[in-house]
Design a protein around this motif. Structure first.
Motif, PDB file in Angstrom:
ATOM      1  N   ALA A 187       0.722  -1.181   0.165  1.00  0.00           N
ATOM      2  CA  ALA A 187      -0.002  -0.029   0.013  1.00  0.00           C
ATOM      3  C   ALA A 187       0.769   1.202  -0.027  1.00  0.00           C
ATOM      4  O   ALA A 187       0.448   2.222  -0.589  1.00  0.00           O
ATOM      5  N   ASP A 188       2.126   1.218   1.012  1.00  0.00           N
ATOM      6  CA  ASP A 188       2.824   2.472   0.742  1.00  0.00           C
ATOM      7  C   ASP A 188       3.471   2.848  -0.369  1.00  0.00           C
ATOM      8  O   ASP A 188       3.415   3.908  -0.841  1.00  0.00           O
ATOM      9  N   ARG A 189       3.836   1.683  -1.576  1.00  0.00           N
ATOM     10  CA  ARG A 189       4.270   1.931  -2.836  1.00  0.00           C
ATOM     11  C   ARG A 189       3.288   1.782  -3.820  1.00  0.00           C
ATOM     12  O   ARG A 189       3.570   1.842  -5.037  1.00  0.00           O
ATOM     13  N   MET A 215     -10.487  -5.045   7.066  1.00  0.00           N
ATOM     14  CA  MET A 215      -8.850  -4.592   7.429  1.00  0.00           C
ATOM     15  C   MET A 215      -8.200  -4.196   6.378  1.00  0.00           C
ATOM     16  O   MET A 215      -7.440  -3.289   6.267  1.00  0.00           O
ATOM     17  N   LEU A 216      -8.562  -4.568   5.026  1.00  0.00           N
ATOM     18  CA  LEU A 216      -7.830  -4.112   3.907  1.00  0.00           C
ATOM     19  C   LEU A 216      -8.216  -2.450   3.547  1.00  0.00           C
ATOM     20  O   LEU A 216      -7.463  -1.911   3.149  1.00  0.00           O
ATOM     21  N   THR A 217      -9.552  -2.322   3.889  1.00  0.00           N
ATOM     22  CA  THR A 217      -9.859  -0.751   3.940  1.00  0.00           C
ATOM     23  C   THR A 217      -9.292   0.135   4.849  1.00  0.00           C
ATOM     24  O   THR A 217      -8.721   1.116   4.520  1.00  0.00           O
ATOM     25  N   GLN A 222      -8.539  -0.833   0.070  1.00  0.00           N
ATOM     26  CA  GLN A 222      -9.894  -0.991  -0.338  1.00  0.00           C
ATOM     27  C   GLN A 222     -10.357  -1.420  -2.039  1.00  0.00           C
ATOM     28  O   GLN A 222     -11.305  -1.938  -2.150  1.00  0.00           O
ATOM     29  N   ASP A 223      -9.313  -0.923  -2.804  1.00  0.00           N
ATOM     30  CA  ASP A 223      -9.700  -1.050  -4.150  1.00  0.00           C
ATOM     31  C   ASP A 223      -9.021  -2.485  -4.645  1.00  0.00           C
ATOM     32  O   ASP A 223      -9.219  -2.801  -5.837  1.00  0.00           O
ATOM     33  N   SER A 224      -8.373  -3.170  -3.758  1.00  0.00           N
ATOM     34  CA  SER A 224      -7.871  -4.396  -4.344  1.00  0.00           C
ATOM     35  C   SER A 224      -8.905  -5.369  -4.435  1.00  0.00           C
ATOM     36  O   SER A 224      -9.634  -5.676  -3.515  1.00  0.00           O
ATOM     37  N   PRO A 225      -8.858  -6.216  -5.523  1.00  0.00           N
ATOM     38  CA  PRO A 225     -10.033  -7.311  -5.656  1.00  0.00           C
ATOM     39  C   PRO A 225      -9.828  -8.436  -4.747  1.00  0.00           C
ATOM     40  O   PRO A 225      -8.596  -8.615  -4.277  1.00  0.00           O
ATOM     41  N   LEU A 226     -10.966  -8.971  -4.133  1.00  0.00           N
ATOM     42  CA  LEU A 226     -10.772  -9.894  -3.161  1.00  0.00           C
ATOM     43  C   LEU A 226     -11.696 -11.142  -3.422  1.00  0.00           C
ATOM     44  O   LEU A 226     -12.787 -11.155  -3.801  1.00  0.00           O
ATOM     45  N   PHE A 227     -10.831 -12.178  -3.886  1.00  0.00           N
ATOM     46  CA  PHE A 227     -11.304 -13.485  -4.290  1.00  0.00           C
ATOM     47  C   PHE A 227     -11.368 -14.359  -3.041  1.00  0.00           C
ATOM     48  O   PHE A 227     -10.596 -14.381  -2.132  1.00  0.00           O
ATOM     49  N   THR A 228     -12.401 -15.590  -3.099  1.00  0.00           N
ATOM     50  CA  THR A 228     -12.567 -16.428  -1.961  1.00  0.00           C
ATOM     51  C   THR A 228     -12.385 -17.921  -2.914  1.00  0.00           C
ATOM     52  O   THR A 228     -13.039 -17.948  -4.026  1.00  0.00           O
ATOM     53  N   VAL A 229     -11.887 -18.737  -2.057  1.00  0.00           N
ATOM     54  CA  VAL A 229     -11.833 -20.034  -2.345  1.00  0.00           C
ATOM     55  C   VAL A 229     -12.053 -21.056  -1.181  1.00  0.00           C
ATOM     56  O   VAL A 229     -11.565 -21.049  -0.168  1.00  0.00           O
ATOM     57  N   LEU A 230     -13.373 -21.587  -1.456  1.00  0.00           N
ATOM     58  CA  LEU A 230     -13.876 -22.330  -0.384  1.00  0.00           C
ATOM     59  C   LEU A 230     -12.827 -23.840  -0.228  1.00  0.00           C
ATOM     60  O   LEU A 230     -12.220 -24.188  -1.029  1.00  0.00           O
ATOM     61  N   GLU A 231     -12.749 -23.964   1.115  1.00  0.00           N
ATOM     62  CA  GLU A 231     -12.113 -25.300   1.423  1.00  0.00           C
ATOM     63  C   GLU A 231     -12.815 -26.346   0.888  1.00  0.00           C
ATOM     64  O   GLU A 231     -14.083 -26.583   0.920  1.00  0.00           O
ATOM     65  N   GLY A 232     -12.000 -27.268   0.293  1.00  0.00           N
ATOM     66  CA  GLY A 232     -12.585 -28.206  -0.670  1.00  0.00           C
ATOM     67  C   GLY A 232     -11.436 -29.350  -0.812  1.00  0.00           C
ATOM     68  O   GLY A 232     -10.111 -29.085  -0.604  1.00  0.00           O
ATOM     69  N   ASP A 233     -11.877 -30.530  -1.561  1.00  0.00           N
ATOM     70  CA  ASP A 233     -11.026 -31.544  -1.703  1.00  0.00           C
ATOM     71  C   ASP A 233     -10.051 -31.338  -3.284  1.00  0.00           C
ATOM     72  O   ASP A 233     -10.601 -30.459  -4.063  1.00  0.00           O
ATOM     73  N   VAL A 234      -9.035 -31.845  -3.349  1.00  0.00           N
ATOM     74  CA  VAL A 234      -8.228 -31.785  -4.445  1.00  0.00           C
ATOM     75  C   VAL A 234      -8.263 -32.949  -5.220  1.00  0.00           C
ATOM     76  O   VAL A 234      -8.557 -34.182  -4.394  1.00  0.00           O
ATOM     77  N   ASP A 235      -8.120 -33.068  -6.465  1.00  0.00           N
ATOM     78  CA  ASP A 235      -7.938 -34.508  -7.214  1.00  0.00           C
ATOM     79  C   ASP A 235      -6.654 -35.098  -7.139  1.00  0.00           C
ATOM     80  O   ASP A 235      -5.990 -34.670  -6.164  1.00  0.00           O
TER      81      ASP A 235
END
Length: 561
Positions: A187-189, A215-217, A222-235
């Motif tokens: 954020a500083d840079r 916390m981001l705000t 606050q302008d940073s995209p925020l994605f979510t990945v649910l906990e789940g199994d892997v193949d």
């Protein structure tokens, strides 16, 4: 701006901060960080603005970074697992058409290129994958909070080289302090940052996402995209379901497909990096200035020691100190062997005596005086060189900065250089020859007088040398100093004798001064390796101001605030 930043890099790189003064460690770390940022990101990016958008995936231990990278690529390209730390060497995945952009001299030049991942933290594993869109690259970085210092250091370097940070955290780790330290730096840079909240149970996703967004705000992201990945199994290949990473993958593909958006991200991150470099360069300049005051003091210690040695040499040279022992005995033997000015007839007798002396294997008395005189001058020069070294060494030992320098150079500085004895011997011998030349050239008009012929050129020269080392001796001195001065005046006139004396003395002091200045240079060399000159602080500030001016000219569009 490239020219301005190259100049700033030169000034920063040339400013040694090796003195042990308060704040030196912080200054060295700031300097190292700035040089790494310039070399790893800013300068390469300025040279190749059209290079693919480098997206560095970084974050906390166990956040699932490697699994996320593998899932985005669609195959296993980087090691993942339950053992920590997992990632050692960095893995850069790129489209095959972009391979040339990641050659060793293009980006992260300090990392050796490899084709298979290893545990070498100074290696960069390059992987080509058609599933990565052209114009974008993914770089899997070690954990920012790794238990291993090399991993943490590499993670910091890679994040500093990123056009875009894809910062991965989890429901269990998103509030940890270390990742937020990195995010605050971003954020500083004004670095471009996107956040991935990974491995989060569906039952707590809303609460955790809301808290993370606040916390981001609060931290300016606050302008940073925020994605979510649910906990789940892997193949069986360790990959997440394609639907789990589809939003992130689509976003990355959209970035790669839009040159203007890519350019905007690069410009934003590059501008922020340059602004931070300029700001931090002033901190380094302040650290250089702080060292400059101590440097000046250490230089004064050395100058005082060797100036004292030169003064002591000049005093002991002319006050009759050397007219003791063997030199005095040799001189009295030479001058007292008879009246040297009795005339030409007696010269024949002395010539006969010298022939007899030669037959008997004894050296001419004048040669004995010359050798004794040269030996004593050699010892005096050695003595004062040792005194100067010891005094400078002792003065440095009284300060923390000085002690640190001495610890790094051993005890050799406490003594004169090992080659000084042979050099002092040559200096003394050459000076004796110089006295002969002075007598020949400056006393030429007296060379045909009976008195000069009675004494001879060598006798006149050695008399001159004895006069130099006894110039200030008391008139009643029993060493024969008075006899030498009277003899010199008798052979030449008073004015000529005075001129010869001054020339010979100045010549010897010049030779000795050169030796002592060379001895002093050893301390200067140690200082030059350890600390920048005081003027370096102003040079860094001037280069930083020029870089800031160039930033406004080259990077910031006219419609920006």
């Amino acid at each position: 701006m490239l020219a301005a930043l190259l100049k700033l890099r030169t000034e920063l790189g040339g400013a040694a901060l090796g003195l042990d003064v308060p704040g030196a460690a912080e200054g060295r770390e700031a300097q190292r960080s700035l040089l790494s940022q310039l070399d790893d990101y800013i300068l390469p990016r300025l040279v190749q603005l059209g290079a693919p958008l480098l997206t560095v995936i970084g974050g906390s231990t166990g956040a699932g970074k490697s699994t996320l990278v593998n899932s985005l690529v669609g195959r296993r390209v980087t090691e993942s697992g339950v053992l920590r730390p997992t990632t050692r060497s960095a893995v850069l995945v790129h489209n095959p058409a972009d391979a040339e952009w990641f050659q060793p001299d293009r980006i992260l030049p300090d990392l050796a290129r490899a084709t298979t991942q290893s545990h070498d933290t100074r290696a960069l594993t390059l992987v080509a994958a058609h599933t990565v869109p052209q114009g974008l690259a993914l770089l899997d970085a070690p954990d920012v909070d790794s238990v291993e210092a090399d991993n943490r250091r590499l993670a910091g370097e890679l994040l500093a080289a990123a056009d875009l940070w894809l910062f991965v955290t989890s429901a269990a780790r998103y509030a940890d302090q270390v990742p937020w330290d990195y995010l605050r730096e971003a954020a500083d840079r004004s670095a471009a940052v996107a956040i991935v909240l990974d491995r989060t149970p569906e039952s707590s996703m809303g609460e955790v996402r809301g808290h993370l967004a606040r916390m981001l705000t609060a931290r300016g992201l606050q302008d940073s995209p925020l994605f979510t990945v649910l906990e789940g199994d892997v193949d069986e290949d360790g990959l997440l379901a394609p639907s789990a990473v589809a939003p992130i993958l689509n976003w990355l593909h959209d970035l790669a497909a839009d040159p203007e958006v890519r350019a905007a991200i690069v410009t934003q991150t590059l501008d922020g990096a340059v602004r931070k470099i300029v700001f931090s360069a002033f901190d380094v300049a302040d650290a250089v200035a702080d060292q400059g005051a101590v440097l000046t003091s250490l230089v004064e210690d050395v100058d005082r020691a060797y100036t004292g040695a030169e003064a002591a040499f000049a005093k002991d040279l002319s006050d009759g100190t050397l007219m003791r022992g063997e030199l005095a005995a040799r001189w009295r033997d030479f001058a007292g062997s008879g009246d040297l000015l009795r005339g030409a007839d007696d010269r024949i007798g002395r010539l006969r005596d010298r022939i007899v002396d030669s037959v008997r294997g004894r050296r001419a008395r004048v040669t004995e005086v010359q050798e004794s005189l040269a030996h004593d001058i050699e010892l005096l020069l050695l003595e004062q060189a040792e005194a100067g070294a010891h005094a400078a060494y002792q003065a440095w030992e009284e300060s923390a900065a000085g002690r640190s320098l001495l610890a790094g150079s051993g005890r050799e500085l406490e003594r004169a250089t090992r080659t000084l004895r042979s050099r002092a011997e040559r200096i003394a011998s050459d000076w004796i020859e110089a006295c002969t030349e002075i007598v020949r050239s400056e006393g030429a008009e007296h060379r045909m007088t009976a008195r000069f012929l009675a004494l001879g050129t060598s006798g006149s020269a050695v008399t001159l040398g004895v006069c130099v080392v006894s110039e200030l001796a008391p008139r009643d001195d029993a060493s024969g100093a008075t006899m030498a001065r009277d003899l010199l005046v008798d052979v030449f006139d008073d004015a000529t004798a005075h001129r010869l004396l001054e020339l010979a003395k100045e010549d010897l002091l010049r030779r000795a001064g050169t030796v002592l200045r060379d001895e002093r240079q050893r301390f200067y060399d140690v200082l030059a390796r350890a600390a920048a000159a005081p003027s370096a602080a102003d040079s860094i500030r001037a280069a930083a101001r020029a870089a800031e001016d160039a930033r406004h000219t080259d990077l910031i569009p006219e419609d920006w605030d």
